[in-house]
Motif scaffolding. Sequence first.
Motif, PDB file in Angstrom:
ATOM      1  N   LYS A 127       0.842  -1.193   0.000  1.00  0.00           N
ATOM      2  CA  LYS A 127       0.000   0.000   0.000  1.00  0.00           C
ATOM      3  C   LYS A 127       0.885   1.253   0.000  1.00  0.00           C
ATOM      4  CE  LYS A 127      -3.921   2.011   2.383  1.00  0.00           C
ATOM      5  NZ  LYS A 127      -4.729   1.994   3.607  1.00  0.00           N
ATOM      6  N   GLY A 128       1.933   1.220   0.823  1.00  0.00           N
ATOM      7  CA  GLY A 128       2.883   2.336   0.835  1.00  0.00           C
ATOM      8  C   GLY A 128       3.570   2.502  -0.516  1.00  0.00           C
ATOM      9  N   MET A 129       3.897   1.377  -1.151  1.00  0.00           N
ATOM     10  CA  MET A 129       4.602   1.456  -2.434  1.00  0.00           C
ATOM     11  C   MET A 129       3.700   1.944  -3.556  1.00  0.00           C
ATOM     12  SD  MET A 129       7.399  -1.595  -2.397  1.00  0.00           S
ATOM     13  CE  MET A 129       6.357  -2.718  -3.249  1.00  0.00           C
ATOM     14  N   PHE A 130       2.375   1.794  -3.371  1.00  0.00           N
ATOM     15  CA  PHE A 130       1.427   2.254  -4.389  1.00  0.00           C
ATOM     16  C   PHE A 130       1.001   3.712  -4.163  1.00  0.00           C
ATOM     17  CE2 PHE A 130       0.403  -2.313  -5.314  1.00  0.00           C
ATOM     18  CZ  PHE A 130       0.675  -2.245  -6.659  1.00  0.00           C
ATOM     19  N   ASN A 131       1.563   4.368  -3.145  1.00  0.00           N
ATOM     20  CA  ASN A 131       1.194   5.761  -2.894  1.00  0.00           C
ATOM     21  C   ASN A 131       1.460   6.600  -4.141  1.00  0.00           C
ATOM     22  OD1 ASN A 131       2.251   8.645  -1.982  1.00  0.00           O
ATOM     23  ND2 ASN A 131       0.693   7.955  -0.545  1.00  0.00           N
ATOM     24  N   GLN A 132       0.495   7.503  -4.424  1.00  0.00           N
ATOM     25  CA  GLN A 132       0.556   8.203  -5.699  1.00  0.00           C
ATOM     26  C   GLN A 132       1.812   9.061  -5.878  1.00  0.00           C
ATOM     27  OE1 GLN A 132      -3.009  10.313  -6.661  1.00  0.00           O
ATOM     28  NE2 GLN A 132      -2.217  11.021  -8.631  1.00  0.00           N
ATOM     29  N   ASN A 133       2.203   9.791  -4.837  1.00  0.00           N
ATOM     30  CA  ASN A 133       3.304  10.734  -5.011  1.00  0.00           C
ATOM     31  C   ASN A 133       4.659  10.220  -4.550  1.00  0.00           C
ATOM     32  OD1 ASN A 133       1.599  12.812  -6.014  1.00  0.00           O
ATOM     33  ND2 ASN A 133       0.872  13.094  -3.905  1.00  0.00           N
ATOM     34  N   PHE A 134       4.657   9.391  -3.527  1.00  0.00           N
ATOM     35  CA  PHE A 134       5.937   8.999  -2.943  1.00  0.00           C
ATOM     36  C   PHE A 134       6.189   7.497  -2.996  1.00  0.00           C
ATOM     37  CE2 PHE A 134       4.228  12.749  -0.786  1.00  0.00           C
ATOM     38  CZ  PHE A 134       5.198  13.668  -1.146  1.00  0.00           C
ATOM     39  N   GLY A 135       5.249   6.750  -3.564  1.00  0.00           N
ATOM     40  CA  GLY A 135       5.398   5.300  -3.600  1.00  0.00           C
ATOM     41  C   GLY A 135       6.409   4.852  -4.650  1.00  0.00           C
ATOM     42  N   ALA A 136       7.082   3.748  -4.350  1.00  0.00           N
ATOM     43  CA  ALA A 136       8.144   3.259  -5.227  1.00  0.00           C
ATOM     44  C   ALA A 136       7.618   2.894  -6.615  1.00  0.00           C
ATOM     45  CB  ALA A 136       8.823   2.051  -4.588  1.00  0.00           C
ATOM     46  N   ILE A 137       6.386   2.378  -6.690  1.00  0.00           N
ATOM     47  CA  ILE A 137       5.862   1.928  -7.981  1.00  0.00           C
ATOM     48  C   ILE A 137       5.786   3.089  -8.966  1.00  0.00           C
ATOM     49  CG2 ILE A 137       3.893   0.843  -9.145  1.00  0.00           C
ATOM     50  CD1 ILE A 137       5.058  -1.121  -7.242  1.00  0.00           C
ATOM     51  N   ASN A 138       5.172   4.198  -8.523  1.00  0.00           N
ATOM     52  CA  ASN A 138       5.061   5.338  -9.433  1.00  0.00           C
ATOM     53  C   ASN A 138       6.417   5.947  -9.747  1.00  0.00           C
ATOM     54  OD1 ASN A 138       2.404   5.226 -10.031  1.00  0.00           O
ATOM     55  ND2 ASN A 138       1.748   6.784  -8.551  1.00  0.00           N
ATOM     56  N   LEU A 139       7.332   5.949  -8.764  1.00  0.00           N
ATOM     57  CA  LEU A 139       8.670   6.489  -9.028  1.00  0.00           C
ATOM     58  C   LEU A 139       9.365   5.666 -10.109  1.00  0.00           C
ATOM     59  CD1 LEU A 139       9.935   7.351  -5.412  1.00  0.00           C
ATOM     60  CD2 LEU A 139       8.866   8.847  -7.092  1.00  0.00           C
ATOM     61  N   MET A 140       9.188   4.331 -10.029  1.00  0.00           N
ATOM     62  CA  MET A 140       9.811   3.472 -11.043  1.00  0.00           C
ATOM     63  C   MET A 140       9.133   3.644 -12.401  1.00  0.00           C
ATOM     64  SD  MET A 140      10.574  -0.088  -9.117  1.00  0.00           S
ATOM     65  CE  MET A 140      11.375  -0.134  -7.519  1.00  0.00           C
ATOM     66  N   LEU A 141       7.789   3.737 -12.397  1.00  0.00           N
ATOM     67  CA  LEU A 141       7.078   3.940 -13.661  1.00  0.00           C
ATOM     68  C   LEU A 141       7.510   5.253 -14.300  1.00  0.00           C
ATOM     69  CD1 LEU A 141       3.455   2.712 -12.804  1.00  0.00           C
ATOM     70  CD2 LEU A 141       5.145   1.583 -14.255  1.00  0.00           C
ATOM     71  N   GLY A 142       7.895   6.219 -13.444  1.00  0.00           N
ATOM     72  CA  GLY A 142       8.373   7.511 -13.927  1.00  0.00           C
ATOM     73  C   GLY A 142       9.566   7.374 -14.857  1.00  0.00           C
ATOM     74  N   TRP A 143      10.427   6.378 -14.599  1.00  0.00           N
ATOM     75  CA  TRP A 143      11.582   6.150 -15.493  1.00  0.00           C
ATOM     76  C   TRP A 143      11.139   5.901 -16.913  1.00  0.00           C
ATOM     77  CZ3 TRP A 143      13.980   1.787 -12.016  1.00  0.00           C
ATOM     78  CH2 TRP A 143      14.433   2.339 -10.802  1.00  0.00           C
ATOM     79  N   PHE A 144       9.959   5.293 -17.067  1.00  0.00           N
ATOM     80  CA  PHE A 144       9.473   4.960 -18.407  1.00  0.00           C
ATOM     81  C   PHE A 144       8.527   6.044 -18.922  1.00  0.00           C
ATOM     82  CE2 PHE A 144      10.270   1.040 -16.065  1.00  0.00           C
ATOM     83  CZ  PHE A 144      11.244   0.465 -16.875  1.00  0.00           C
ATOM     84  N   GLY A 145       8.521   7.177 -18.233  1.00  0.00           N
ATOM     85  CA  GLY A 145       7.698   8.287 -18.684  1.00  0.00           C
ATOM     86  C   GLY A 145       6.221   8.125 -18.393  1.00  0.00           C
ATOM     87  N   ILE A 146       5.869   7.168 -17.509  1.00  0.00           N
ATOM     88  CA  ILE A 146       4.454   7.009 -17.172  1.00  0.00           C
ATOM     89  C   ILE A 146       4.126   7.957 -16.020  1.00  0.00           C
ATOM     90  CG2 ILE A 146       2.701   5.405 -16.323  1.00  0.00           C
ATOM     91  CD1 ILE A 146       4.427   3.170 -17.656  1.00  0.00           C
ATOM     92  N   GLU A 147       3.076   8.733 -16.201  1.00  0.00           N
ATOM     93  CA  GLU A 147       2.720   9.713 -15.173  1.00  0.00           C
ATOM     94  C   GLU A 147       2.196   9.038 -13.909  1.00  0.00           C
ATOM     95  OE1 GLU A 147       0.221  13.141 -16.177  1.00  0.00           O
ATOM     96  OE2 GLU A 147       0.958  12.836 -18.241  1.00  0.00           O
TER      97      GLU A 147
END
Lengths: 296, 285
Positions: A127-147
């Motif tokens: 749940k923490g990793m899925f956090n919209q702004n600070f979660g690891a999942i979104n940060l990693m998706l950011g590498w691929f240009g996914i918002e």
Amino acid sequence: MSGKGRLVGKNTPYLFIAPAFIVMAIMVFYPLGYGFWLSLTNMSLRTFKNPGFVGLQNYIRVFQDPEVLSTFIRTIIWTFVNVFFHVTIGLFLAILLNRKLPGKSILRVFLIIPWAMPQYIAALTWKGMFNQNFGAINLMLGWFGIENLPWLSDPQLTFYAAIITNIWLGFPFMMMISLGGLQSISADLYEAADIDGASPWRKFKDITLPLLKPTLTPAIILGTIWTFNMLNIIIILAGGYGNKETQILVTDVYRLAFNFYRYGFAAAYSVLIFAFLLIFSIIYVKKSNIFKEESI
Amino acid sequence: MIEKNIHFEKNDSWKKIIGIYVILIIFCAITLYPLLNVLSVALRPGDQLFSTSLRIIPADATLDNFRKALFETDLLIWLKNSLIVSSLTAIIGVFISITAGYAFSRFSFWGRKVGMMTFLVTQMFPAPMLLLPMFIILVKLKLMNSFLGLLIPYVAVSVPFSVWMLKGYFDTIPKSLEESAYIDGCKVWQVMYKIVLPVSTPALAITGLFSFMTAWSEFVIARIILTSAEKLTLPVGLVNLQGSFSAEWGTYSAAALITSVPVIILFISLSRYLVGGLTVGGVKE
């Protein structure tokens, strides 16, 4: 043997089973009967002391509820996707691990960590990793240009997040089961297949799969039932009772019973879930023939 | 080339071996990452909790969150409660299952097959189907918000699985061991106690571990039954602590590590018995 016959009284087996049976009777068989009776009443928080008998009315209401069908379909998708990935990933890793490989025991230990981690901690961590702004999942998706994706506020995405978390949690069990099964397959069979020039796929299809079947089938039945009935992940990820579009059947029942206090209706709902699971298990067991030669 | 044959399968090419390692290491990264992520959050100083860095060990790592988790939350109370409930579940559950497992393994009696099937079928009931009646029964027995109210369902949930595991293990012990003791005039419970149980230690340990873990990780029942702050068990306490994504995140992560690392170590140290144990209990009649 005659000595044993004399010393073990006729009632001894029953005395030995009695403690376990009494616990089961109090907390499993009696509640089952009670649950069935509840499903025929209109018990709710208001009518807790004096519930009235309403016959099959609750069952009719479950079938009339237009949302039950969509929840049912969601539950089937949830169960199928999860069990499919549990088994394929687990079997794949087990095949890789079932060979001479230096360092394999340490790799195996790392691979069973999701199983060893208490389930609710795993769910909260994801749940923490899925956090919209600070979660690891979104940060990693950011590498691929996914918002930034709103994993936990969009019900559809929450459902996907729950599936990802549950796949992560479940494959180590299937991996261990498969590994146990693979170790019992004789290496001679593969050597014979090598001599015949069989391809890896042929060996997998004609040796590995059929010989794993007795090990995997009970695991798949249990895994399906566990996944179908998985409450923790969805309740924790969706934050409590959550959104209608994130529910599967069991979380919906939990919500109806402990949030809306519709005890009679919830009981009828769960009797139907049980009936469905029982029919599934009987058909699956019959089709796969696993209990045929056994004495139980 | 000679050395390779000792350590690897002889038909595997170097390319294949490297490929296998790469795949396994990727999967290890996937299984380990969430744990490392909790560690990383737990080590962050308070002003960097909401960081967009993916470093595992933050630049100015601190143990401050661990101090907070231990002394500024009720973590120690939850730990104590969970230890009490889980240990009692394991002890009572295993004791009850030993005799039943032994009877199913050694005696032939009327109702044996049906009895064993009954224990197996209980695994199929959906949780809410039992949960709702259990809840209403516990309300009527006035056992809400008490450890006994948790203990009874936990033992009931762990017993069927334990009976099957132990029965499977007892089946693998040669009967000849017991027969000489019967000839020497031992009673059945003496034979069980003096001969069968001492050689069953691994199975008893695994069964105990499973029962303990069932209770240690159980959240759904505990959440309904426990209401007062001083009675909460770890799962309910920690879920409440994380609650909304707030400044408590660092404290929660430290608490989660304190809770799960001992369990993970215990589980992993017993894991080599798991492959055999699960196969024996689950598949063998």
